[in-house]
Design a protein around this motif. Sequence first.
Motif, PDB file in Angstrom:
ATOM      1  N   TYR A 184      -7.579  48.710  -7.526  1.00 47.24           N
ATOM      2  CA  TYR A 184      -8.862  49.732  -7.846  1.00 47.24           C
ATOM      3  C   TYR A 184      -8.187  50.865  -9.074  1.00 47.24           C
ATOM      4  O   TYR A 184      -8.792  51.109  -9.800  1.00 47.24           O
ATOM      5  CB  TYR A 184      -9.296  50.463  -6.631  1.00 47.24           C
ATOM      6  N   SER A 185      -7.125  51.392  -8.523  1.00 49.82           N
ATOM      7  CA  SER A 185      -6.575  52.411  -9.584  1.00 49.82           C
ATOM      8  C   SER A 185      -6.131  51.759 -10.834  1.00 49.82           C
ATOM      9  O   SER A 185      -6.257  52.460 -11.725  1.00 49.82           O
ATOM     10  CB  SER A 185      -5.277  53.163  -8.784  1.00 49.82           C
ATOM     11  N   ALA A 186      -5.444  50.697 -10.971  1.00 53.73           N
ATOM     12  CA  ALA A 186      -5.254  49.920 -12.083  1.00 53.73           C
ATOM     13  C   ALA A 186      -6.464  49.841 -13.008  1.00 53.73           C
ATOM     14  O   ALA A 186      -6.458  49.869 -14.367  1.00 53.73           O
ATOM     15  CB  ALA A 186      -4.504  48.589 -11.869  1.00 53.73           C
ATOM     16  N   GLN A 187      -7.410  49.294 -12.516  1.00 61.64           N
ATOM     17  CA  GLN A 187      -8.663  48.944 -13.065  1.00 61.64           C
ATOM     18  C   GLN A 187      -9.339  50.194 -13.683  1.00 61.64           C
ATOM     19  O   GLN A 187      -9.737  50.078 -14.794  1.00 61.64           O
ATOM     20  CB  GLN A 187      -9.634  48.113 -12.363  1.00 61.64           C
ATOM     21  N   LEU A 188      -9.256  51.112 -12.761  1.00 58.75           N
ATOM     22  CA  LEU A 188     -10.206  52.419 -13.246  1.00 58.75           C
ATOM     23  C   LEU A 188      -9.173  53.222 -14.447  1.00 58.75           C
ATOM     24  O   LEU A 188      -9.790  53.493 -15.332  1.00 58.75           O
ATOM     25  CB  LEU A 188     -10.070  53.377 -12.105  1.00 58.75           C
ATOM     26  N   ALA A 189      -7.751  53.097 -14.458  1.00 59.58           N
ATOM     27  CA  ALA A 189      -7.001  53.566 -15.588  1.00 59.58           C
ATOM     28  C   ALA A 189      -7.281  52.659 -16.678  1.00 59.58           C
ATOM     29  O   ALA A 189      -7.725  53.212 -17.874  1.00 59.58           O
ATOM     30  CB  ALA A 189      -5.463  53.571 -15.017  1.00 59.58           C
ATOM     31  N   ALA A 190      -7.506  51.288 -16.639  1.00 59.15           N
ATOM     32  CA  ALA A 190      -7.715  50.459 -17.645  1.00 59.15           C
ATOM     33  C   ALA A 190      -9.197  50.875 -18.341  1.00 59.15           C
ATOM     34  O   ALA A 190      -9.290  50.950 -19.471  1.00 59.15           O
ATOM     35  CB  ALA A 190      -7.604  49.082 -17.311  1.00 59.15           C
ATOM     36  N   SER A 191     -10.039  51.121 -17.398  1.00 57.66           N
ATOM     37  CA  SER A 191     -11.572  51.335 -17.957  1.00 57.66           C
ATOM     38  C   SER A 191     -11.567  52.838 -18.608  1.00 57.66           C
ATOM     39  O   SER A 191     -12.293  52.717 -19.636  1.00 57.66           O
ATOM     40  CB  SER A 191     -12.407  51.145 -16.705  1.00 57.66           C
ATOM     41  N   MET A 192     -10.723  53.645 -18.358  1.00 58.87           N
ATOM     42  CA  MET A 192     -10.931  54.868 -18.742  1.00 58.87           C
ATOM     43  C   MET A 192      -9.631  54.976 -20.006  1.00 58.87           C
ATOM     44  O   MET A 192      -9.810  56.090 -20.686  1.00 58.87           O
ATOM     45  CB  MET A 192     -10.591  56.178 -17.848  1.00 58.87           C
ATOM     46  N   ARG A 215      -3.169  45.801 -17.916  1.00 59.29           N
ATOM     47  CA  ARG A 215      -3.035  45.567 -19.074  1.00 59.29           C
ATOM     48  C   ARG A 215      -4.025  44.396 -19.841  1.00 59.29           C
ATOM     49  O   ARG A 215      -4.235  44.741 -20.869  1.00 59.29           O
ATOM     50  CB  ARG A 215      -1.609  44.999 -19.414  1.00 59.29           C
ATOM     51  N   SER A 216      -4.573  43.943 -18.927  1.00 59.68           N
ATOM     52  CA  SER A 216      -5.602  43.057 -19.468  1.00 59.68           C
ATOM     53  C   SER A 216      -6.902  43.480 -19.576  1.00 59.68           C
ATOM     54  O   SER A 216      -7.699  43.077 -20.488  1.00 59.68           O
ATOM     55  CB  SER A 216      -5.703  41.644 -18.492  1.00 59.68           C
ATOM     56  N   GLN A 217      -7.147  44.495 -18.794  1.00 66.41           N
ATOM     57  CA  GLN A 217      -8.628  45.137 -18.727  1.00 66.41           C
ATOM     58  C   GLN A 217      -8.569  46.513 -19.789  1.00 66.41           C
ATOM     59  O   GLN A 217      -9.442  46.997 -19.677  1.00 66.41           O
ATOM     60  CB  GLN A 217      -8.890  45.320 -17.459  1.00 66.41           C
ATOM     61  N   PHE A 218      -7.472  46.817 -20.314  1.00 63.88           N
ATOM     62  CA  PHE A 218      -7.289  48.052 -20.823  1.00 63.88           C
ATOM     63  C   PHE A 218      -8.101  48.441 -21.862  1.00 63.88           C
ATOM     64  O   PHE A 218      -8.239  47.408 -22.996  1.00 63.88           O
ATOM     65  CB  PHE A 218      -6.043  48.435 -21.200  1.00 63.88           C
ATOM     66  N   ARG A 219      -9.018  49.350 -22.028  1.00 70.24           N
ATOM     67  CA  ARG A 219     -10.066  49.698 -23.339  1.00 70.24           C
ATOM     68  C   ARG A 219      -9.577  50.942 -23.553  1.00 70.24           C
ATOM     69  O   ARG A 219      -9.677  51.956 -23.047  1.00 70.24           O
ATOM     70  CB  ARG A 219     -11.418  49.851 -22.865  1.00 70.24           C
ATOM     71  N   PRO A 220      -9.289  51.100 -24.907  1.00 70.11           N
ATOM     72  CA  PRO A 220      -8.534  52.481 -25.511  1.00 70.11           C
ATOM     73  C   PRO A 220      -9.676  53.498 -25.567  1.00 70.11           C
ATOM     74  O   PRO A 220     -10.855  53.256 -25.780  1.00 70.11           O
ATOM     75  CB  PRO A 220      -8.103  52.111 -26.901  1.00 70.11           C
ATOM     76  N   ALA A 221      -9.472  54.549 -25.229  1.00 68.66           N
ATOM     77  CA  ALA A 221     -10.369  55.831 -25.226  1.00 68.66           C
ATOM     78  C   ALA A 221     -10.726  56.200 -27.092  1.00 68.66           C
ATOM     79  O   ALA A 221     -11.659  56.678 -27.327  1.00 68.66           O
ATOM     80  CB  ALA A 221      -9.953  56.900 -24.393  1.00 68.66           C
ATOM     81  N   SER A 222      -9.637  55.876 -27.640  1.00 64.23           N
ATOM     82  CA  SER A 222      -9.672  56.145 -29.051  1.00 64.23           C
ATOM     83  C   SER A 222      -8.775  55.329 -29.786  1.00 64.23           C
ATOM     84  O   SER A 222      -7.989  54.684 -29.015  1.00 64.23           O
ATOM     85  CB  SER A 222      -9.008  57.834 -29.095  1.00 64.23           C
ATOM     86  N   GLU A 223      -9.083  55.319 -31.043  1.00 65.01           N
ATOM     87  CA  GLU A 223      -8.237  54.132 -31.811  1.00 65.01           C
ATOM     88  C   GLU A 223      -6.821  54.289 -31.701  1.00 65.01           C
ATOM     89  O   GLU A 223      -6.067  55.238 -32.018  1.00 65.01           O
ATOM     90  CB  GLU A 223      -8.767  54.443 -33.260  1.00 65.01           C
ATOM     91  N   GLY A 224      -6.037  53.158 -31.687  1.00 64.26           N
ATOM     92  CA  GLY A 224      -4.744  53.263 -31.798  1.00 64.26           C
ATOM     93  C   GLY A 224      -4.055  53.199 -30.372  1.00 64.26           C
ATOM     94  O   GLY A 224      -2.844  53.061 -30.389  1.00 64.26           O
ATOM     95  N   GLU A 225      -4.829  53.644 -29.301  1.00 70.98           N
ATOM     96  CA  GLU A 225      -4.316  53.828 -27.940  1.00 70.98           C
ATOM     97  C   GLU A 225      -3.673  52.378 -27.125  1.00 70.98           C
ATOM     98  O   GLU A 225      -4.727  51.609 -27.476  1.00 70.98           O
ATOM     99  CB  GLU A 225      -4.894  54.490 -26.952  1.00 70.98           C
ATOM    100  N   ILE A 226      -2.770  52.295 -26.784  1.00 68.61           N
ATOM    101  CA  ILE A 226      -2.360  51.207 -26.077  1.00 68.61           C
ATOM    102  C   ILE A 226      -1.952  51.481 -24.457  1.00 68.61           C
ATOM    103  O   ILE A 226      -1.811  52.598 -24.414  1.00 68.61           O
ATOM    104  CB  ILE A 226      -0.782  50.192 -26.518  1.00 68.61           C
ATOM    105  N   PRO A 227      -2.002  50.368 -23.787  1.00 67.76           N
ATOM    106  CA  PRO A 227      -1.755  50.448 -22.356  1.00 67.76           C
ATOM    107  C   PRO A 227      -0.270  51.245 -22.312  1.00 67.76           C
ATOM    108  O   PRO A 227       0.878  50.761 -22.937  1.00 67.76           O
ATOM    109  CB  PRO A 227      -1.679  49.150 -21.613  1.00 67.76           C
ATOM    110  N   ARG A 228       0.028  52.069 -21.264  1.00 71.85           N
ATOM    111  CA  ARG A 228       1.204  52.746 -21.089  1.00 71.85           C
ATOM    112  C   ARG A 228       1.194  52.957 -19.606  1.00 71.85           C
ATOM    113  O   ARG A 228       0.623  53.329 -19.078  1.00 71.85           O
ATOM    114  CB  ARG A 228       1.220  54.261 -21.741  1.00 71.85           C
ATOM    115  N   THR A 229       2.516  52.672 -19.174  1.00 74.16           N
ATOM    116  CA  THR A 229       2.667  52.537 -17.720  1.00 74.16           C
ATOM    117  C   THR A 229       4.331  52.691 -17.615  1.00 74.16           C
ATOM    118  O   THR A 229       4.964  52.252 -18.113  1.00 74.16           O
ATOM    119  CB  THR A 229       2.093  51.318 -17.021  1.00 74.16           C
TER     120      THR A 229
END
Length: 349
Positions: A184-192, A215-229
């Motif tokens: 749940y937390s991983a998917q929520l972080a990715a969606s946001m 990482r697979s579901q990450f949707r950047p909130a703004s241009e250029g953002e990448i998954p960070r963990t």
Amino acid sequence: MSAAPLALSVLDLVPVRTGQTSAQAVTASLATADAADRLGYRRYWFAEHHNMPAVASTTPPVLVAAAAARTSRIRLGSGGVMLPNHSPLVVAEQFAALEAIAPGRIDLGIGRAPGSDPVITQLLRQSGTTSDVDRFPDNIRDILALSSPEGASLRFTSGQEYAVRATPAATAAPEVWLLGSSDYSAQLAASMGLPYVFANHFSGDGLERALDLYRSQFRPASEGEIPRTFLTANVVVADTDAEARALALPQLRMMARLRGGRPLTALETVEQAYAAEAADRLAAPLESWAAQRWFIGTPDAVAERLREFATRWQVDEVMISPVAAARDSDAMDAAPSRLRTLELLAPAA
């Protein structure tokens, strides 16, 4: 594989040993934060736990403010604020104020777990709908909006708008991280589009799936953002393997109490733990588990294992929870074994 060198950070639960007061435990932790700043660690986060005899980190914002007053470089934050326990506006105001105190150095780590037992959870959540766990995603969005320099606005049924800001004249906002140990937390972080921390120090189960989902579901909130963990880990480092294992035993016995539903106590000293273990063998069933999941040993060996751990999970940062216990002879307002762990690992930081 991560191309960046490994960075180390610190997670502090402000442990309380037998006979130690809360004031002494906090003094020891603030000295540890000061050392982490001096030794080059990337960040220092305080956890939120309630009504536990061995843990004094009940209010991360207060501890962050105290640490900010005596550090100059290190990032400071919560690991994390358990959001269902609090009003989003209060959290936004607290961390906006911290951002004003230590500009560019504040992290707001947010979690969904209660951080205590069901009775204390009910006491903490006597604040109406803000404590509804189902509203967790909306509450995070509220904090992001309220903490921003632009603020947020409420629209009444009449059509009138009402401006709301966490501080009257913010120029920057704390960096928000989502914490968790579940899908749940991983998917929520990715969606946001938020950075994500997996609480590996607590369990470790489900780590691979959580990171894959994030990482697979990450949707950047703004241009250029990448998954960070990054990941957390329980760590004890000493000059010898035998000493490191001895310093780990009290925390291992505490973990056994938690897992077995036994009454919790203040953290035993090394000497107290060895005397009790000889009689009840409480930690024995967890010894092989800890050997695989915790990082216990000499500086070079632990540093190498941490690098392998980071490479395996493709992160460039590991947040260590220094769980080395005290000895009977240690001063009550100091944590020399935890400090020694940080000092011995400092070249890796």
